[in-house]
Motif scaffolding. Structure first.
Motif, mmCIF file in Angstrom:
data_model
loop_
_atom_site.group_PDB
_atom_site.id
_atom_site.type_symbol
_atom_site.label_atom_id
_atom_site.label_comp_id
_atom_site.label_asym_id
_atom_site.label_seq_id
_atom_site.Cartn_x
_atom_site.Cartn_y
_atom_site.Cartn_z
ATOM 1 N N HIS A 1 2.328 9.229 -4.684
ATOM 2 C CA HIS A 1 3.512 9.228 -5.560
ATOM 3 C C HIS A 1 3.179 9.460 -7.035
ATOM 4 O O HIS A 1 3.939 10.137 -7.727
ATOM 5 C CB HIS A 1 4.335 7.948 -5.373
ATOM 6 C CG HIS A 1 4.507 7.546 -3.938
ATOM 7 N ND1 HIS A 1 4.550 6.242 -3.516
ATOM 8 C CD2 HIS A 1 4.598 8.304 -2.809
ATOM 9 C CE1 HIS A 1 4.673 6.204 -2.193
ATOM 10 N NE2 HIS A 1 4.704 7.438 -1.741
ATOM 11 N N THR B 1 -0.078 -5.570 7.051
ATOM 12 C CA THR B 1 -0.502 -6.737 6.272
ATOM 13 C C THR B 1 0.218 -8.001 6.748
ATOM 14 O O THR B 1 -0.279 -9.106 6.534
ATOM 15 C CB THR B 1 -0.237 -6.539 4.766
ATOM 16 O OG1 THR B 1 1.042 -5.924 4.598
ATOM 17 C CG2 THR B 1 -1.294 -5.651 4.144
ATOM 18 N N HIS C 1 -2.391 5.762 2.312
ATOM 19 C CA HIS C 1 -1.816 4.712 3.167
ATOM 20 C C HIS C 1 -1.259 5.229 4.480
ATOM 21 O O HIS C 1 -0.596 4.468 5.197
ATOM 22 C CB HIS C 1 -0.681 3.980 2.444
ATOM 23 C CG HIS C 1 -1.077 3.255 1.215
ATOM 24 N ND1 HIS C 1 -1.366 1.908 1.192
ATOM 25 C CD2 HIS C 1 -1.237 3.684 -0.052
ATOM 26 C CE1 HIS C 1 -1.669 1.541 -0.041
ATOM 27 N NE2 HIS C 1 -1.605 2.602 -0.817
ATOM 28 N N THR C 2 -1.459 6.494 4.785
ATOM 29 C CA THR C 2 -0.907 6.985 6.051
ATOM 30 C C THR C 2 -1.546 8.302 6.465
ATOM 31 O O THR C 2 -1.999 9.071 5.612
ATOM 32 C CB THR C 2 0.621 7.194 5.953
ATOM 33 O OG1 THR C 2 1.135 7.471 7.262
ATOM 34 C CG2 THR C 2 0.997 8.354 5.047
ATOM 35 N N VAL D 1 -7.096 2.109 3.961
ATOM 36 C CA VAL D 1 -6.736 0.707 3.785
ATOM 37 C C VAL D 1 -7.150 -0.214 4.942
ATOM 38 O O VAL D 1 -6.813 -1.396 4.938
ATOM 39 C CB VAL D 1 -5.231 0.566 3.479
ATOM 40 C CG1 VAL D 1 -4.921 1.108 2.084
ATOM 41 C CG2 VAL D 1 -4.374 1.291 4.525
ATOM 42 N N GLU E 1 -0.601 3.027 12.373
ATOM 43 C CA GLU E 1 -0.400 2.020 11.322
ATOM 44 C C GLU E 1 -1.677 1.928 10.503
ATOM 45 O O GLU E 1 -2.707 1.461 11.014
ATOM 46 C CB GLU E 1 -0.069 0.656 11.939
ATOM 47 C CG GLU E 1 0.343 -0.415 10.947
ATOM 48 C CD GLU E 1 1.732 -0.166 10.355
ATOM 49 O OE1 GLU E 1 1.829 0.641 9.394
ATOM 50 O OE2 GLU E 1 2.705 -0.748 10.849
ATOM 51 N N ASN F 1 -7.145 -3.809 3.462
ATOM 52 C CA ASN F 1 -6.089 -4.556 2.758
ATOM 53 C C ASN F 1 -6.276 -6.061 2.862
ATOM 54 O O ASN F 1 -6.995 -6.566 3.731
ATOM 55 C CB ASN F 1 -4.718 -4.208 3.343
ATOM 56 C CG ASN F 1 -4.191 -2.866 2.867
ATOM 57 O OD1 ASN F 1 -3.230 -2.335 3.404
ATOM 58 N ND2 ASN F 1 -4.818 -2.298 1.856
ATOM 59 N N TYR G 1 7.177 4.684 14.994
ATOM 60 C CA TYR G 1 5.741 4.483 15.199
ATOM 61 C C TYR G 1 5.371 3.006 15.283
ATOM 62 O O TYR G 1 4.374 2.638 15.905
ATOM 63 C CB TYR G 1 4.923 5.229 14.126
ATOM 64 C CG TYR G 1 4.640 4.472 12.846
ATOM 65 C CD1 TYR G 1 3.622 3.522 12.778
ATOM 66 C CD2 TYR G 1 5.371 4.707 11.688
ATOM 67 C CE1 TYR G 1 3.347 2.830 11.615
ATOM 68 C CE2 TYR G 1 5.107 4.037 10.511
ATOM 69 C CZ TYR G 1 4.099 3.092 10.481
ATOM 70 O OH TYR G 1 3.844 2.405 9.335
ATOM 71 N N ASP H 1 -1.028 5.617 -3.285
ATOM 72 C CA ASP H 1 -0.558 6.756 -2.514
ATOM 73 C C ASP H 1 -0.394 7.975 -3.437
ATOM 74 O O ASP H 1 -0.851 7.958 -4.574
ATOM 75 C CB ASP H 1 0.732 6.429 -1.749
ATOM 76 C CG ASP H 1 0.771 7.182 -0.430
ATOM 77 O OD1 ASP H 1 0.179 6.704 0.540
ATOM 78 O OD2 ASP H 1 1.362 8.276 -0.379
ATOM 79 N N LEU I 1 1.809 -4.783 -1.019
ATOM 80 C CA LEU I 1 0.376 -4.753 -1.315
ATOM 81 C C LEU I 1 0.159 -4.703 -2.833
ATOM 82 O O LEU I 1 -0.684 -5.422 -3.381
ATOM 83 C CB LEU I 1 -0.285 -3.542 -0.653
ATOM 84 C CG LEU I 1 -1.804 -3.470 -0.823
ATOM 85 C CD1 LEU I 1 -2.488 -4.487 0.078
ATOM 86 C CD2 LEU I 1 -2.327 -2.067 -0.529
ATOM 87 N N ALA J 1 4.981 11.766 6.327
ATOM 88 C CA ALA J 1 4.912 10.963 5.109
ATOM 89 C C ALA J 1 4.065 11.628 4.024
ATOM 90 O O ALA J 1 4.013 11.146 2.894
ATOM 91 C CB ALA J 1 4.336 9.581 5.435
ATOM 92 N N SER K 1 -2.811 0.037 8.136
ATOM 93 C CA SER K 1 -3.424 -1.293 8.131
ATOM 94 C C SER K 1 -2.473 -2.317 8.750
ATOM 95 O O SER K 1 -2.766 -2.952 9.748
ATOM 96 C CB SER K 1 -3.763 -1.709 6.693
ATOM 97 O OG SER K 1 -3.984 -3.102 6.622
ATOM 98 N N GLY L 1 8.332 -1.716 1.629
ATOM 99 C CA GLY L 1 7.645 -2.490 2.662
ATOM 100 C C GLY L 1 6.212 -2.762 2.265
ATOM 101 O O GLY L 1 5.949 -3.160 1.123
ATOM 102 N N GLY L 2 5.303 -2.511 3.202
ATOM 103 C CA GLY L 2 3.908 -2.897 3.029
ATOM 104 C C GLY L 2 3.243 -2.351 1.772
ATOM 105 O O GLY L 2 2.483 -3.061 1.112
#
Ligand code: GPW
Length: 828
Positions: free
Chosen positions: A338, A678, A374-375, A452, A674, A482, A572, A336, A139, A380, A676, A134-135
């Motif tokens: 990862h 996009t 990002h969160t 972001v 959330e 973003n 959410y 992020d 991005l 997450a 950001s 997703g976002g």
């Protein structure tokens, strides 16, 4: 750089060097040549798929020429490079983007016509490159477009998944996941069988003292898996810069077969081993904003980090610069947590392979990395169990412990009175089993951490990273709001609007400097301009209506108000709030007399988005939307007054049709959740208004376009915690009466067996309504009424949309990239 062709032969080489097509005829000649030779088809069996192949290959040749030149230029100039490490790049289709960025789409369109094909049909043959959820993944894709357009020397690194995000089918109202095998024909990738890295897993660490008394660590045994590079060209818009996206594919490290096993008759076992190696890059994990702790996922992360770091270090070493120059040549951005293993991996390279001392290595590492969060959602935030990391990456676990030890000493020295702090900020969580907190490792190993959007960047400083602000000071934390690339999300998705704007601004410069859009505000009262603008919106709604009919057999009236919520399905993000609102609207319509109904603003509620395959609640929300659609769309009393459409398999190429077609789009997450968003930017840039909460980038969109031009509702992020607390402990938590009415009809079975939706209803009624659906319901319904009323005044509405578009310049991903370059990467 040394050339591989000797001086004497270079003239011949240059004489025959590939050149790019420049005219319609040259284009056609290349298309036909590719179809007849590369694809081995002809005039007699050229379908649209083959035509797509021919056109894609013709444009690919052009990209490759500039790509080679760009890499050549960068090799000799050897500037500081940016490396964007992201497990996801949600690229979508490449052909249309290539044509527009190169600036030859019109030529190609004419040429194609002469060859008997329509451009739209050919473009739609391409499968999306859907290597993202997703976002976050989209991005990364927008950033690649901006990096190339702004001529930054930058590489993306990711995995070459065989299967991208699953294809969503809706069967009897339920989501069904179908594998997305997307590589059958992919003209955009180039296998580099000569660019490989052997990546180690498992094994153990042997330590000894060398002659000088230095402690040496050797990571031994275990198994090797080979990473093979696959490269894709990333063209900039209106520039010759063509950057590289490098995707790693996994294969067994010992060639085609394991010959020992082969010879001893274990043929099947050796093939099985081969396949086991290939599973590392086989599939993209389909969880958005949810961490599941699977061993294979950790293997993917290390495999990708190790291969990328090896590649980056190899490139650096070619320049024969001293190690202290590394951060002046290399900026690595972690999309992020990862890729957080890149931090201990670079430490391992510097300590164990290059023989640097700890302090020098650590200083290089910290200067090299930047981390984007990002969160703030706890589910997450990545954590890996210590026993798993120990098993898979024994040397990295030691390094992580050493990083932590140094950090603990530092904290102890600086905050001797706050004994609790050590436990709170330790990279190792003292749970059973112990866990490695990847976000903390990312913060500690980077020189800058960014959120972001402004609200999100403030929130991370007061919540998850609060202690780290005390430890490092506030300057380590920053914000980069973003953005989106206007090339894909305006010029490509909405060519008529782009053309209209260009006609007023005297050209397409705004696509490279989106702040120029402010100049169209001067036309807000221009009759001709307004008419054209409105016609374009209508045409885009007709396009979506046509698609809705073709794909789903549902007829919608393009004169209705188009209300759209497309994004991953998540509690959410509150698609449940939207569908409950739709049910409420339906009940009100049913209560009305035919006379009253005539005054109602007709509306179509579009939904789209995938649920993670294991996310039961999200799947229930999809099911409810479809069940409501089945009832409402077939109710003779209702007709065109309300339609509910679930757009199957939402993806990038569908977003290009959907985003230009909204009157209103919904960005209604519980405040503070959330980071950001996009798509909010994509919809407004295309002349739609927003209903939204005070969350993420909605707040900055409001600041830019003005609060008269957005429909905000709901509780504020600073009140969320108290409300949640009250739900559980105050004892007088009552469901909003309007929402209670909605629940009553669901319970009565109006949308099918009520039992199917009980968990969804109970999450609100009985389990504390964590996402504040009930708290925000009345405000949501009232705001939707304001929207109906506002839409009746079409002239005022049009003024709002034009004004909004003209004020969206800030949200270009070009602006983001310049901010990263200046504040975080220090590159030119
Ligand atoms: F949880 N985002 C996403 F932070 O698309 F990792 N997937 C994810 O797994 C995460 C974040 C993660 C999104 C955010 O939800 C969205 O608000 C933001 O606009 C986007 O990342 C890009 O920053």
């Amino acid at each position: 750089v040394e050339a591989s062709i000797p001086e004497g032969q270079r003239a011949a080489w240059k004489k025959f060097s590939a050149t790019e097509f420049k005219t319609k005829d040259e284009f056609e000649s290349e298309v036909v040549k590719h179809i007849e030779t590369t694809l081995a088809r002809s005039l007699f069996n050229c379908d649209e798929a083959a035509a797509y192949g021919g056109v894609a290959l013709a444009f690919r040749d052009r990209l490759v020429i500039e790509w080679n030149r760009t890499q050549q230029r960068q090799s000799s100039a050897d500037p500081k490079r940016v490396y964007y490490l992201s497990l996801e790049f949600l690229m979508g289709r490449a052909l249309d983007n290539a044509m527009l960025n190169v600036g030859m789409k019109d030529v190609a369109k004419e040429g194609l016509g002469e060859l008997g094909f329509r451009m739209e049909d050919v473009i739609s043959q391409e499968r999306d490159a859907a290597l993202g959820n997703g976002g976050l993944g989209r991005l990364a894709a927008c950033f690649l477009d901006s990096l190339a357009t702004l001529n930054y020397p930058a590489w993306g690194y990711a995995l070459r998944y065989k299967y991208g995000i699953f294809k969503q089918e809706i069967v009897d109202g339920y989501q069904v996941e179908v594998p997305d095998y997307w590589l059958d024909f992919n003209p955009w990738e180039f296998p580099r069988h000569d660019v490989t890295v052997d990546v180690q897993f498992y094994g153990h660490v042997r330590k000894y003292m060398d002659e000088s008394g230095k402690q040496i660590s050797v990571w031994e045994d275990g198994e090797l898996v080979t990473a093979v590079a696959y490269d894709a060209p990333i063209p900039g818009f209106g520039t010759r810069t063509t950057n590289n996206l490098r995707l790693w594919s996994s294969k067994a490290s010992h060639g085609e077969f394991d010959f020992t096993k082969f010879n001893s008759g274990e043929y099947e076992a050796s093939v099985a081993e081969q396949q086991r190696a290939e599973t590392i890059s086989a599939v993209l994990y389909p969880n958005d904003s949810l961490e599941r702790g699977k061993e294979l996922r950790l293997k993917q992360q290390y495999f990708w980090c190790a291969a990328s770091l090896f590649d980056i270090v190899r490139r650096f070493k070619k320049s024969r610069k001293a190690w202290k120059e590394f951060p002046n040549q290399v900026a690595i951005q972690l999309n992020d947590t990862h890729p957080t293993l890149a931090i201990p991996e670079l430490m391992r390279i510097l300590l164990d392979q290059e023989g640097l001392e700890w302090d020098e290595a650590w200083s290089i590492v910290q200067k090299t990395f930047g981390y984007t969060n990002h969160t703030v959602l706890p589910e997450a935030l990545e954590k890996w169990s210590v026993p798993l990391v120990q098993h898979l990456l024994p040397r990295h676990l030691q390094i992580i412990y050493d990083i932590n030890l140094n950090f603990m000493h530092y904290v102890e020295r600086n905050f001797p009175k706050d004994r609790e702090m050590l436990g709170r900020v330790s990279i190792i969580e003292e749970s059973t089993p112990k866990m490695v907190r990847m976000a903390y490792l990312a913060v500690i190993g980077s020189h800058k951490v960014n959120g972001v959007a402004e609200l999100h960047s403030d929130l991370i400083k007061t919540t998850i990273f609060k202690d780290f602000v005390k430890i490092y000071g506030p300057d380590k934390f920053t914000n980069v709001t973003n953005g989106i690339t206007p090339r894909r999300w305006l010029h490509q998705a909405n060519p008529r609007l782009s053309e209209l704007i260009a006609s007023k601004l005297g050209g397409y410069d705004f696509l490279r400097d989106l702040t120029l859009l402010h100049k169209i505000e001067a036309y807000v009262d221009d009759k001709e301009f307004r008419k054209e603008f409105q016609e374009i919106k209508y045409a885009n709604k007709v396009r979506l209506a046509k698609y809705t009919k073709e794909a789903h057999g549902i007829s919608v009236n393009p004169s209705s108000l188009f209300d759209i919520q497309v994004k991953r399905i998540h509690e959410y993000k509150r698609q449940q709030l939207n569908i409950f609102g739709v049910i409420y609207r339906y009940l009100e319509l049913k209560d009305m007399s035919p006379e009253e109904r005539k005054k109602v603003q007709p509306r179509v509620s579009f939904f789209g988005g995938k649920a993670a395959p294991g996310y039961w609640m999200a799947k229930t929300i999809i099911h409810l939307i479809n069940q409501v659609g089945a009832v409402v769309n077939n109710d003779k009393d209702i007709g065109d007054l309300l339609k509910v459409v679930f757009l199957e398999d939402y993806n990038v190429s569908k977003a290009e049709i959907i985003c230009p077609a909204s009157d209103i789009s919904e960005h209604i997450s519980t405040a503070g959740t959330e980071a950001s968003g996009t798509s909010n930017m994509k919809f407004v840039l295309n002349g739609g208004l927003v209903i939204g909460t005070c969350d993420g980038a909605n707040i900055e969109i409001t600041r830019e376009i003005g609060e008269d031009n957005i429909f905000l509702f709901g509780n504020l992020s600073e009140d969320v915690e108290d409300l949640r607390h009250a739900h559980t402990y105050s004892g007088d938590f009552a469901i909003d009466p309007k929402l209670e009415r909605v629940f009553a009809v669901i319970r009565a079975g109006r949308f099918g067996d009520a039992a199917q939706f009980s968990a969804l209803v109970n999450s609100i009624v009985e389990h504390g309504d964590y996402y504040l659906v009930s708290d925000d319901f009345a405000s949501y319904i009232d705001t939707q009424k304001l929207i109906d009323a506002a839409y009746k005044d079409q002239e005022a509405w049009l003024t709002k949309t034009i004004t909004s578009v003209s004020r969206m310049g800030f949200f270009s991903s070009d602006r983001c990239i310049d901010e990263y370059a200046e504040m975080i990467w220090n590159v030119e």
